[in-house]
Design a protein around this motif. Structure first.
Motif, short mmCIF file in Angstrom:
data_model
loop_
_atom_site.label_atom_id
_atom_site.label_comp_id
_atom_site.label_asym_id
_atom_site.label_seq_id
_atom_site.Cartn_x
_atom_site.Cartn_y
_atom_site.Cartn_z
N MET A 173 0.61 -1.08 -0.12
CA MET A 173 -0.26 -0.43 -0.07
C MET A 173 1.09 1.37 -0.12
SD MET A 173 -3.25 -0.96 2.53
CE MET A 173 -3.60 0.68 2.42
N ARG A 174 1.51 0.83 0.84
CA ARG A 174 2.95 2.28 0.87
C ARG A 174 3.36 2.86 -0.83
NH1 ARG A 174 1.92 6.14 2.35
NH2 ARG A 174 0.39 5.18 3.98
N LEU A 175 4.09 1.17 -0.83
CA LEU A 175 5.01 1.84 -2.27
C LEU A 175 4.09 2.14 -2.89
CD1 LEU A 175 7.10 -1.64 -1.80
CD2 LEU A 175 7.87 0.63 -1.55
N ASP A 176 2.83 1.43 -3.25
CA ASP A 176 2.09 2.02 -4.34
C ASP A 176 1.30 3.65 -4.38
OD1 ASP A 176 1.48 -0.33 -5.22
OD2 ASP A 176 -0.47 -0.80 -4.72
N GLU A 177 1.59 3.93 -3.21
CA GLU A 177 1.46 5.61 -3.04
C GLU A 177 2.59 6.43 -3.46
OE1 GLU A 177 0.19 7.83 1.69
OE2 GLU A 177 -1.32 6.97 0.23
N GLN A 178 3.46 5.76 -3.27
CA GLN A 178 4.98 6.40 -3.49
C GLN A 178 5.03 6.27 -5.35
OE1 GLN A 178 8.20 4.97 -1.54
NE2 GLN A 178 7.23 6.61 0.57
N GLY A 179 3.78 5.35 -5.69
CA GLY A 179 5.09 4.59 -7.01
C GLY A 179 6.21 4.29 -7.18
N LYS A 180 6.27 3.07 -6.28
CA LYS A 180 7.06 2.47 -6.18
C LYS A 180 6.97 0.88 -6.57
CE LYS A 180 10.24 5.56 -3.67
NZ LYS A 180 11.12 5.15 -1.81
N ALA A 226 11.00 1.45 9.30
CA ALA A 226 12.44 1.44 9.09
C ALA A 226 12.79 1.46 7.49
CB ALA A 226 12.87 -0.04 9.90
N LEU A 227 11.44 1.18 6.86
CA LEU A 227 11.22 1.90 5.52
C LEU A 227 12.13 3.09 4.94
CD1 LEU A 227 11.42 0.60 2.46
CD2 LEU A 227 9.21 0.55 2.66
N TYR A 228 11.89 4.02 5.91
CA TYR A 228 11.08 5.04 6.07
C TYR A 228 13.21 5.84 6.98
CZ TYR A 228 6.95 6.57 3.98
OH TYR A 228 6.12 6.47 3.35
N ALA A 229 12.90 5.49 7.79
CA ALA A 229 14.04 5.96 8.69
C ALA A 229 15.53 4.69 9.26
CB ALA A 229 13.34 5.53 10.14
N GLY A 230 15.17 3.90 8.47
CA GLY A 230 16.83 2.48 8.54
C GLY A 230 17.39 2.83 7.49
N LYS A 231 18.83 2.23 7.92
CA LYS A 231 19.45 2.64 7.60
C LYS A 231 19.24 1.40 6.11
CE LYS A 231 25.16 1.73 7.24
NZ LYS A 231 25.48 2.83 6.98
N TYR A 286 8.62 13.29 8.67
CA TYR A 286 8.82 12.46 7.73
C TYR A 286 7.36 12.88 6.15
CZ TYR A 286 12.42 9.26 9.12
OH TYR A 286 13.74 8.48 9.21
N ASP A 287 8.09 13.05 4.58
CA ASP A 287 7.21 12.72 3.89
C ASP A 287 6.83 11.89 3.29
OD1 ASP A 287 5.98 12.97 0.62
OD2 ASP A 287 6.31 14.49 1.32
N LEU A 288 5.43 11.56 2.87
CA LEU A 288 5.23 10.36 3.32
C LEU A 288 4.94 9.56 1.52
CD1 LEU A 288 1.70 10.16 5.28
CD2 LEU A 288 3.84 8.88 6.01
N LEU A 289 5.66 10.92 0.71
CA LEU A 289 5.14 10.38 -0.72
C LEU A 289 6.34 9.87 -0.87
CD1 LEU A 289 2.79 12.52 -2.44
CD2 LEU A 289 2.68 9.97 -1.87
N SER A 290 7.43 10.63 -0.69
CA SER A 290 9.21 11.05 -1.12
C SER A 290 9.92 10.08 -0.51
CB SER A 290 9.49 12.83 -1.22
OG SER A 290 9.64 12.92 0.30
N GLY A 291 9.18 9.83 1.24
CA GLY A 291 9.59 9.05 1.54
C GLY A 291 11.07 9.74 2.32
N LYS A 292 11.53 10.77 2.78
CA LYS A 292 12.28 11.73 2.76
C LYS A 292 12.28 12.50 4.17
CE LYS A 292 14.98 11.54 -1.48
NZ LYS A 292 15.54 9.94 -0.94
N LEU A 293 12.61 12.86 4.80
CA LEU A 293 12.60 14.41 5.99
C LEU A 293 12.22 15.12 5.13
CD1 LEU A 293 15.05 13.09 9.03
CD2 LEU A 293 12.60 13.07 8.85
N GLU A 294 11.00 15.74 5.81
CA GLU A 294 11.63 17.27 5.24
C GLU A 294 12.34 18.56 5.85
OE1 GLU A 294 7.07 17.49 6.79
OE2 GLU A 294 6.13 16.73 4.80
N ALA A 295 12.55 19.26 5.16
CA ALA A 295 13.59 20.09 4.90
C ALA A 295 13.43 21.20 6.05
CB ALA A 295 14.05 20.84 3.83
#
Length: 159
Positions: free
Chosen positions: A34-41, A75-80, A150-159
């Motif tokens: 579900m999360r990957l689909d929302e990100q288009g991945k 962890a997909l968002y915040a892990g190494k 975290y930005d849910l779509l980009s998966g990155k921390l917002e600036a």
């Protein structure tokens, strides 16, 4: 996020969940997909690996796949993920927040967090309980990620 209101988000997520279930994905796989689909991945290897968590660790009835996949989603968002990346130092605290919420929200309702306890060895309970548990867990993971910047779509921390 998709939708304009909390109800629309849940409705869209519910239909998305049903679509994935119809494609024969299981609990742990559905939450990540579900999360990957929302990100288009598309990361089929990740979804395949999530099958190990399904049904309480390979249908052993142990810890609920919604909880374990929720931790994986955080962890997909915040892990190494590579040698160049640095794990977010808040990851374990985010997972702990999810676990405590899950124990309170699901564990207290069903008497534990193991799949076998939640389902009480009854297929009908899987049909009735699992979608709601997955949707609630999905929503909680989103809330935790957003609260931690975290930005849910980009998966990155917002600036």
């Amino acid at each position: 996020m998709r939708g304009d209101s909390r109800m629309n988000i849940h409705t869209e997520d519910y239909f998305h969940l049903l679509e994935l279930a119809h494609q024969e994905f299981s609990c742990s796989q559905i939450l990540l997909q579900m999360r990957l689909d929302e990100q288009g991945k598309e990361i089929p290897e990740l979804i395949r690996a999530m099958a190990g968590l399904v049904g309480g660790l390979g249908y052993c009835g142990k810890i609920c796949g919604a909880l374990t996949s929720g931790a994986c989603l955080l962890a997909l968002y915040a892990g190494k993920g590579s040698a160049e990346e640095v794990e977010d130092s808040r990851l374990n605290a985010m997972i702990e927040e999810l676990v405590k919420w899950f124990e309170q929200e699901v564990g207290s309702q069903y008497g534990g967090t193991d799949c076998s306890i939640i389902l009480e060895e009854n297929l009908q309970n899987r049909i009735q309980r699992c979608p709601q548990i997955l949707l609630k867990t999905n929503q909680k993971v989103k809330e935790i990620l957003i609260a931690n910047g975290y930005d849910l779509l980009s998966g990155k921390l917002e600036a």
